[in-house]
Design an enzyme around this catalytic site. Sequence first.
Site, short mmCIF file in Angstrom:
data_model
loop_
_atom_site.label_atom_id
_atom_site.label_comp_id
_atom_site.label_asym_id
_atom_site.label_seq_id
_atom_site.Cartn_x
_atom_site.Cartn_y
_atom_site.Cartn_z
N ASP A 1 0.87 -1.17 0.00
CA ASP A 1 0.00 0.00 0.00
C ASP A 1 0.91 1.22 0.00
OD1 ASP A 1 -2.53 1.28 2.35
OD2 ASP A 1 -1.69 2.08 0.50
N ILE B 1 0.08 4.43 -0.48
CA ILE B 1 -0.82 5.58 -0.47
C ILE B 1 -0.16 6.89 -0.05
CG2 ILE B 1 -1.68 5.26 1.88
CD1 ILE B 1 -4.47 5.94 0.91
#
Lengths: 477, 474
Positions: B238, B240
Amino acid sequence: MLGSQEYILSKIASNDGHGENSAFFDGWKAYDADPYHPTKNPNGVIQMGLAENQLSFDLVEEWVRNNPMASICTPEGASQFKDIAIFQDYHGLPEFRNAVARFMEKVRGDRVRFDPDRIVMSGGATGAQETLTFCLADPGEALLVPTPYYPANDRDLTWRTGVELVPVICDSSNGFKMTRDGLEAAYKAALDSNTTVKGLLLNNPSNPLGTVLDREALSMALSFTNDKNIHLICDEIYSATVFDEPGFVSIAEILAESPDANPDLVHIVYSLSKDLGFPGFRVGILYSYNDAVVCCARKMSSFGLVSTQTQRMLASMLADEEFVGKFLAESAARLGARRAAMCQGLAQMGVGSLKGSAGLYCWMDLRRLLKAATFEAEMELWRVIVNDVRINVSPGASFHCAEPGWFRVCFANMDEETMRVALSRISKLVVQSKSGEARKQCRRRSKLEISLSFRRLEEIMMSPHSPMTSPLVRTMT
Amino acid sequence: MEFKSRNQGQLLSKIATNDGHGENSPYFDGWKAYDSDPYHPTENPHGVIQMGLAENQLCFDLIQEWIKNNPKASICTAEGAADFKDIAIYQDYHGLPQFRNAVARFMEKVRGNRVRFDPDRIVMSGGATGAQETLAFCLVDRGEALLVPTPYYPGNDRDLTWRTGVKLVPVVCESSDAFQITRAALEAAYKQAQDSNIRVKGLLLNNPSNPLGTVIDRQTLQESLDFTADKNIHLICDEIYSATVSGQPGFTSIAEVVQENPHCNLDLVHIVYSLSKDLGFPGFRVGVVYSYNDAVVSCARKMSSFGLVSTQTQRLIAGMLSDEEFVDGFLAESRRRLGKRRADMCEGLGQVGIWNLEGNAGLFCWMDLRRLLKAATYEAELELWRLIVNEVKLNVSPGAAFHCSEPGWFRVCFANMDDETMEVAMERIRKFVARKQRRRMELEVSLSFRRRRDELVMMSPHSPMASPLVRART
């Protein structure tokens, strides 16, 4: 060490629950490979398999141009950009919920009230159906769904949830109406297979039938579900596409008239994809009379919230009551006119369609064009329509229809000229079938009539596409 | 006609009636405190300051200027309204090609053009929330597990397990290693799962890390890739917070490591992304699944129907992110402002003897308040947290919410407020610490006889130590 692909993916990823491996996608492929265009590709495939409402965009565009404050990108609205971009509360913008509730009331002629606090967002109606299923049923349990039904129910309701669908067979002998007997038979078949039924899903107005459920049918469904203590989910996504009598009656109205009914069992699915023609904006709505479901579905909405940019725009648009009133009336009128033109055109060639007052399509009766009353023959006819007549329509088997020969043809996703071209192509098919096959048919018919009547039942039951093959349906009524 | 009404409990699914959504934890009290008494510089100067929300609000001036100068990006402006219909009816789950191209290009720029991303592998999702759940559905069956290093983003529990039925197995990271992920910890977690007859299907990394505010170094990424290859399990990264890294060490993406490992099994590598943090657009719900596995791309794309990005937003983002000059300027300025804000915060805290884990990424600091605890227990952490929320009037997030294996760590966000509010927050912290120091000196004598021992850490119900899957501390 490298394992095979199936080993490293989940069961869900490796099964066919997404429903896209069916033969019916060939129609889409044919269209994608050779799309009709009036001047650039006049012999291309005309897309009549997509239920879209494209008839009233002029009204929408006019509104958009006159209401720059609805956007966060116009000079008038840009100062709101930041607040909208950072708003991530899964309750949604209050003005959005208020406007959607108000819109839903207007669509129902102000005969009912909707509580904005019960409006929950989802990733389109696709997300709403899946979310409700996750809230109401465990893996292995089932929902009853009257046939013929929207094909993607299989994906939305069962793929990742592990829930099963049990068909409630409806047939043309009574205009595909749902009966209490049909419901009871389906429920019993599930019980006999040790399958727990948790709810009944209705689509009103119906895709693919283009009909509305009358007051009696809705009351019957409400009392049936109350008796069994199971949920009643009403997908009312086509609510504003009703253009004629009989008018639309919402489950919300029936519930308001049934003070002894259990509201904890009643839920509505909605979306702006059909009534407004905005499938790209992914505005799904889940409305439940059950507080715990509202609460749970709202938590699940994190997986598919509506973009706040879109919430903001639609909040303005739907709060403009004058615009909404004008749009609803005009859209219904145009849909009605388009459908009338289509049905008249078909009738002139001797092709009937189920009488209906709603939806973006006709449920066309091509049974007499079938070589035999089988799903194989339906598939064969469909291939002729796609490949030779060059129109993508949707065969009844893709909707789990119990009888072969019915086809859904969409009429609201094209201009009038294209529809005329489509009708003229269909009329050629019908004429060819009549003249070319008429003599053959006569000879064959007398030979086959006897054997057909023995084969018909088994063939219907043995088609891989038939809901009849479901172990849960043992007898045809 | 008679209608019967029955017990609610029988009516709903198991998923609807369990706590898998994660919202019944006491940590939501902080949100409630803020919601009922939010700080405002003039209208409510004594209200609760929100420092529990990882949001990037520092560069909206740049965004707004771009919007003003680029009316064609919108379908509602005079310049763009002619496209309204085509955009409103576009429902292909592949997404607008210009959107996918622009997102791929943006991801490349964030990584200094050191890697290429194929726009055909960009799959939409309902935010990173939807991306994580979708990947779990694609890669893991009910009852199987994913390894996740602690401390980790609390939403993982909901995203990865609630509706999927998948389990999370913590990979315990400790302050003694600056919370870095070690091969030993990975192996220990994997073995614990096996010993409990739980099949592990993948490892989820968050790089840069929430809540640590650090990047994962190249060596650890390589080790993770090797570990997952050895076990033939998936590696989900991830990323992000990829564009929130300022200064050194820089951000290394798993995409770069994959490039340097031409023999690795690409079918096991997947990236989760979103525009919620790097651009500051959580409301727009722009989630991305990027997989090197064709079957996963195909399956995730079918699943994206449950959470596509609004085409109105796809169109806007496509316009914005394909403006390379704007993107270059934005990335540089955003990093600079985040770096400065973090430095100001750390300096302010340092002045009162509060230290953070050294880091240069994310929208938060991982604050070490261990010495302010009455005891090295989660109860004491909760007590300190309630004090911070109710008396100091700051909503920060206690380490236990992130499944941290040691009490006393708190995540404090700094990018969701202006400079003035930041200063007010710092002042409140300074005063609080000063009060505590005074009290501590007064009590130190009596405390020295009553000091409790570290074993109590293991007995807290909130501790991952209490998980049956973790038996021994390394």
